[in-house]
Design a protein around this motif. Structure first.
Motif, mmCIF file in Angstrom:
data_model
loop_
_atom_site.group_PDB
_atom_site.id
_atom_site.type_symbol
_atom_site.label_atom_id
_atom_site.label_comp_id
_atom_site.label_asym_id
_atom_site.label_seq_id
_atom_site.Cartn_x
_atom_site.Cartn_y
_atom_site.Cartn_z
ATOM 1 N N TRP A 1 0.828 -1.205 0.000
ATOM 2 C CA TRP A 1 0.000 0.000 0.000
ATOM 3 C C TRP A 1 0.863 1.255 0.000
ATOM 4 O O TRP A 1 0.507 2.265 -0.635
ATOM 5 C CB TRP A 1 -0.921 -0.001 1.228
ATOM 6 C CG TRP A 1 -2.175 -0.795 1.031
ATOM 7 C CD1 TRP A 1 -2.439 -2.050 1.486
ATOM 8 C CD2 TRP A 1 -3.331 -0.383 0.306
ATOM 9 N NE1 TRP A 1 -3.683 -2.450 1.100
ATOM 10 C CE2 TRP A 1 -4.263 -1.446 0.379
ATOM 11 C CE3 TRP A 1 -3.672 0.766 -0.385
ATOM 12 C CZ2 TRP A 1 -5.509 -1.372 -0.229
ATOM 13 C CZ3 TRP A 1 -4.907 0.844 -0.987
ATOM 14 C CH2 TRP A 1 -5.818 -0.226 -0.903
ATOM 15 N N ARG B 1 2.417 1.990 -3.505
ATOM 16 C CA ARG B 1 1.363 2.401 -4.447
ATOM 17 C C ARG B 1 0.863 3.811 -4.132
ATOM 18 O O ARG B 1 0.583 4.613 -5.035
ATOM 19 C CB ARG B 1 0.214 1.404 -4.409
ATOM 20 C CG ARG B 1 0.545 0.063 -5.053
ATOM 21 C CD ARG B 1 -0.598 -0.933 -4.898
ATOM 22 N NE ARG B 1 -0.363 -2.156 -5.643
ATOM 23 C CZ ARG B 1 0.335 -3.179 -5.196
ATOM 24 N NH1 ARG B 1 0.870 -3.125 -3.966
ATOM 25 N NH2 ARG B 1 0.510 -4.261 -5.935
ATOM 26 N N THR B 2 0.729 4.109 -2.822
ATOM 27 C CA THR B 2 0.311 5.456 -2.433
ATOM 28 C C THR B 2 1.336 6.501 -2.840
ATOM 29 O O THR B 2 0.986 7.597 -3.310
ATOM 30 C CB THR B 2 0.074 5.506 -0.915
ATOM 31 O OG1 THR B 2 -0.881 4.505 -0.539
ATOM 32 C CG2 THR B 2 -0.445 6.869 -0.491
ATOM 33 N N THR C 1 1.030 7.108 -6.572
ATOM 34 C CA THR C 1 -0.160 7.915 -6.864
ATOM 35 C C THR C 1 0.063 9.376 -6.480
ATOM 36 O O THR C 1 -0.295 10.295 -7.236
ATOM 37 C CB THR C 1 -1.368 7.352 -6.111
ATOM 38 O OG1 THR C 1 -1.544 5.966 -6.444
ATOM 39 C CG2 THR C 1 -2.629 8.116 -6.459
#
Length: 425
Positions: free
Chosen positions: A76, A79-80, A83
Motif C-alpha cells: 500500500w 502504491r500510495t 499515486t
C-alpha cells in the motif's frame, strides 16, 4: 322383437353380471399382477458423480522472515507514493500551463451555465454555431452592463464613505481627548502622522525597481488578455461541439472503456450543470436579500457590496463569510455600531437560509458533497491557485465524485483471457 334380438340382449345382461362378479374381478387383478411381475425392470437413475474439490495451494513459506502484514503495508505504501507522485506531477504541469489550464476550467463553468440556452435555441431550429455565438455575445453584453452599473455605483458611493470615515476618525479623536485616556492633541496628531507615513511607505513604489515593476505589470496584463481570449474562444467551441470533443477524447481509450466512460462523462456534465445553476440561483437570492437590507439601512456602497456577495457565493462557505464580514465592516465605518449589528444579523439570517434551505433544496443529490469535503477543497484550492483555485475547487470535486460513482455503479468490463493451451486464429 325377434328372437335374435332377444338372444343378444340376454347375452349382454349375462356379460354385465359376469363383469360385476367379485370372483371375475379377482381373477383380472391377479392376471394384471402377473403381467407386472414379468415386465422388464428399468435400471434406477444414476446420479452424476460429484466433482472432486481441488485443494487450494498452500502458500510457500517465506525464507526472509518478513511478516505478511508488513508486506501488505509496504505494498500500500509504495502504491500510495506513486499515486501521490502522479498527482504532484499533474499539479506541477497545471501550474506551468496555468495560462491555458485556468481559462479552460473557467470555460467549462461558463459552458455549463450557457449550454441550456444554446440547446433551447437549437430546439427552435437555430443552427448550433449561430446559437452558440448569440448566447456568448448576449452573455458578454449582460456582464458588461452589470459591471458598468456596479462601477458607477461604487464611484458615486466612495465620497460618502470617505466622508463618514472622516467623521468617524474625528469622533475617535474627540473620545481620545475627552474620554478616559485624556490624550493631548499633539499625541493624537503624531499617532495619525506616523500611521499615514507607514501607509505611504507601504503603498509607494520603490524607484529602484520601477523597471522591474513595469515589466511584471505588463506581463500580468498580457496574461490576463490572453486568458480572456482563450475563455471566449474555448467557451464558444465547448457550447458548439462539447459532445464531439468528449467522444473524440474517450475514443482514445480501450474499446471496452468507451461506453462506461461516456456514461461517466454524461453524469459528470449533468452534475456540473446542476451545480452552476444552483450556485447562480443561490448567489442571486443572497445578493438580493443582503443588498435590499443594505439599501434600506442606507449603508454606503450598498450595490457594490451586493455584487460582492453575488460573486463570493461561487466560493461556498468561505465566500459568504468574507463578503458578510466586508458588509459589516463598511456598515460599522460608514454608519455606527447599531447599523453594523443589524447588518450582521441580516447576513447571518441569509446564510442560515442558504445553508439549511436553499443548498439542500436546489443542489439535491446530484452534487451532494459533505461540508468537510467542501471546506478542504476550498482550502486546498486557495493554497494551490489563490482565488481562482478556490472558485474551481468545489466544481472539480463534484464532477469527479459524480464520475466515480457512475463507474462504481457499472464498473469497466474486464477482457476475458483465452484458456490455457488455446490457439488464437
Amino acid at each position: 322383437m325377434s328372437r335374435l334380438g332377444r338372444t343378444g340382449a340376454r347375452a349382454r345382461q349375462v356379460w354385465a353380471a359376469l363383469r360385476h362378479n367379485p370372483y371375475v374381478e379377482r381373477v383380472e387383478q391377479a392376471r394384471r399382477r402377473n403381467e407386472d411381475d414379468l415386465a422388464p425392470l428399468e435400471p434406477p437413475p444414476i446420479d452424476p458423480p460429484e466433482p472432486e474439490e481441488i485443494p487450494e495451494p498452500e502458500p510457500e513459506p517465506r525464507s526472509d522472515g518478513i511478516p505478511n502484514g508488513l508486506r501488505i503495508a509496504a505494498g500500500w505504501a509504495w502504491r500510495t507514493l506513486i499515486t501521490a507522485a502522479a498527482v504532484i506531477a499533474i499539479l506541477y504541469l497545471a501550474d506551468m500551463l496555468a495560462v491555458v489550464v485556468i481559462p479552460l476550467l473557467i470555460s467549462l463553468l461558463l459552458a455549463a451555465m450557457l449550454q441550456p440556452m444554446v440547446a433551447m435555441l437549437v430546439r427552435w431550429h437555430v443552427p448550433r454555431s449561430l446559437a452558440a455565438a448569440v448566447v456568448l455575445v448576449a452573455g458578454l453584453g449582460t456582464v458588461a452592463a452589470v459591471l458598468t452599473y456596479v462601477i458607477n455605483q461604487f464611484i458615486e458611493g466612495v465620497p460618502k464613505l470617505v466622508e463618514n470615515v472622516q467623521e468617524g476618525v474625528q469622533t475617535i479623536q474627540t473620545w481620545a481627548k475627552e474620554g478616559p485616556l485624556h490624550l493631548e492633541q499633539k499625541q493624537i496628531d503624531d499617532f495619525f502622522k506616523q500611521l499615514t507615513e507607514s501607509l505611504n511607505a507601504w503603498l509607494a513604489p520603490d524607484p529602484s525597481s520601477a523597471a522591474e515593476t513595469t515589466a511584471v505589470t505588463l506581463g500580468v496584463a498580457m496574461n490576463i488578455l490572453t486568458g480572456l481570449f482563450l475563455v471566449l474562444f474555448v467557451t464558444f467551441f465547448f457550447m458548439r461541439d462539447g459532445r464531439k470533443i468528449w467522444t473524440f477524447l474517450v475514443k482514445m481509450l480501450p474499446a471496452n472503456a468507451f461506453e462506461p466512460m461516456m456514461r461517466a462523462g454524461n453524469s459528470s456534465w449533468r452534475t456540473l450543470v446542476s451545480f452552476v445553476r444552483a450556485t447562480i440561483l443561490v448567489a442571486v437570492i443572497d445578493a438580493v436579500g443582503i443588498g435590499a437590507g443594505l439599501v434600506l439601512l442606507d449603508v454606503p456602497l450598498a450595490i457594490p457590496l451586493a455584487a460582492l456577495v453575488f460573486l463570493s457565493a461561487f466560493v461556498p462557505i468561505v465566500g459568504a463569510t468574507v463578503s458578510g464580514a466586508v458588509a459589516v465592516l463598511v456598515a460599522l465605518v460608514g454608519d455606527d455600531w447599531i447599523t453594523a449589528l443589524i447588518v450582521l444579523g441580516l447576513v447571518l439570517a441569509v446564510q442560515q437560509l442558504e445553508g439549511n434551505v436553499l443548498q439542500p433544496l436546489l443542489m439535491g443529490r446530484a452534487v451532494s458533497i459533505h461540508p468537510l469535503a467542501v471546506v478542504l477543497a476550498v482550502s486546498a484550492g486557495m493554497v494551490l491557485g489563490s482565488i481562482i483555485g478556490a472558485l474551481i475547487a468545489v466544481p472539480i470535486v463534484a464532477v469527479v465524485n459524480a464520475g466515480v460513482r457512475q463507474l462504481r455503479a457499472r464498473p469497466l468490463p474486464v477482457e476475458e483471457s483465452p484458456p490455457p493451451g488455446s490457439v488464437s486464429t
